[in-house]
Enzyme design. Structure first.
Site, short mmCIF file in Angstrom:
data_model
loop_
_atom_site.label_atom_id
_atom_site.label_comp_id
_atom_site.label_asym_id
_atom_site.label_seq_id
_atom_site.Cartn_x
_atom_site.Cartn_y
_atom_site.Cartn_z
N HIS A 142 16.55 33.97 53.47
CA HIS A 142 15.63 34.56 54.44
C HIS A 142 14.96 33.58 55.44
O HIS A 142 14.30 33.95 56.43
CB HIS A 142 14.45 35.43 53.57
CG HIS A 142 13.78 36.06 54.30
ND1 HIS A 142 13.88 37.35 54.95
CD2 HIS A 142 12.05 36.18 54.45
CE1 HIS A 142 13.20 38.09 55.47
NE2 HIS A 142 11.85 37.31 55.09
N ASP A 183 20.55 37.06 52.34
CA ASP A 183 18.89 37.24 52.35
C ASP A 183 18.63 38.47 51.35
O ASP A 183 19.01 39.42 51.45
CB ASP A 183 18.76 37.84 53.91
CG ASP A 183 17.01 37.86 54.11
OD1 ASP A 183 16.53 38.10 53.10
OD2 ASP A 183 16.64 37.77 55.27
N SER A 194 10.43 38.01 60.22
CA SER A 194 10.12 38.63 58.93
C SER A 194 9.22 39.77 59.17
O SER A 194 9.43 40.47 59.65
CB SER A 194 9.77 37.55 57.72
OG SER A 194 9.63 38.27 56.54
C1 MLT Z 1 7.57 42.92 55.12
O1 MLT Z 1 6.73 42.98 54.43
O2 MLT Z 1 7.35 43.03 56.36
C2 MLT Z 1 8.86 42.42 54.84
O3 MLT Z 1 8.99 42.55 53.45
C3 MLT Z 1 9.07 40.89 55.15
C4 MLT Z 1 7.84 40.03 54.36
O4 MLT Z 1 7.99 39.83 53.01
O5 MLT Z 1 6.98 39.79 55.23
#
Ligand code: MLT
Length: 201
Positions: free
Chosen positions: A183, A152, A102
């Site tokens: 996700h 996702d 992520s």
């Molecule tokens: C991010 O902010 O890098 C992406 O949206 C994934 C997350 O939620 O961390």
């Protein structure tokens, strides 16, 4: 940067560099390193940014909308940290393979987007396109695994395909593994990453 370094039993194996998701810590992905390459040394890093108390690797303005200035600054900060950590812990700077989930996959992707020699491969679990409109370095010989979910809500399948295309056009060999899930990181995705690691690195 706050981190954990664990020396592996095989100093010639790639050093796994771990980047957690939003709200995680440097402890989160240690089991993944064990599953993917148990003899490797491991460098697991905590993101330097806090969002409502939750560690991240760069600021964002909203879900999926990144603060690009901060992303570029934090990518350089991390790149420099990897140089320093190699000296401090005595590992081979040229033999790093990232595993990110992520937000951690997004900073690993940003390292690839900005630096030719940051990583020699990467496992990106549920990444997004870190930023658009820049010329990527030559990524020939740098394989990338992308784990993605058909459902996702954060990383859409279209964005996964866009990332695959951008990395491939820069010369990387990209393997995309699809799960039917969202996700979350599933066991079968980690197993697929492990199989990919054995054949590509
Ligand atoms: C991010 O902010 O890098 C992406 O949206 C994934 C997350 O939620 O961390």
């Amino acid at each position: 940067m706050k981190h954990i370094f664990q020396k592996g039993t095989d100093i010639t194996a790639p050093v796994l560099v771990l980047f957690h998701g939003t709200g995680g810590t440097e402890r989160d992905l240690l089991p993944l390193a064990q599953a993917i390459s148990p003899t490797s040394s491991v460098l697991s890093v905590r993101g330097n940014v806090l969002e409502n108390g939750m560690p991240r690797f760069f600021r964002r303005l909203a879900e999926g909308i990144f603060d690009e200035e901060d992303l570029i600054f934090r990518t350089k900060e991390l790149y420099d940290f990897l140089d320093q950590a190699a000296v401090e812990h005595g590992f081979d700077r040229q033999n790093l393979v990232a595993i990110g989930y992520s937000n951690g996959a997004n900073i690993a992707g940003s390292l690839l987007f900005h630096y030719q020699d940051a990583l020699r491969g990467a496992i990106l679990h549920h990444p997004m396109v870190p930023l658009r409109g820049i010329q990527l370095p030559d990524l020939s010989g740098i394989p990338v695994f992308i784990g993605a979910g058909r459902n996702d809500p954060i990383c859409s399948p279209q964005e996964t395909e866009e990332l695959q295309k951008l990395l491939s056009e820069a010369g990387s060999t990209v393997a995309v593994h699809w799960e039917q899930a969202g996700h979350q990181l599933t066991r079968s995705e980690v197993e697929a990453a492990g199989t990919w690691f054995k054949t590509n690195l």
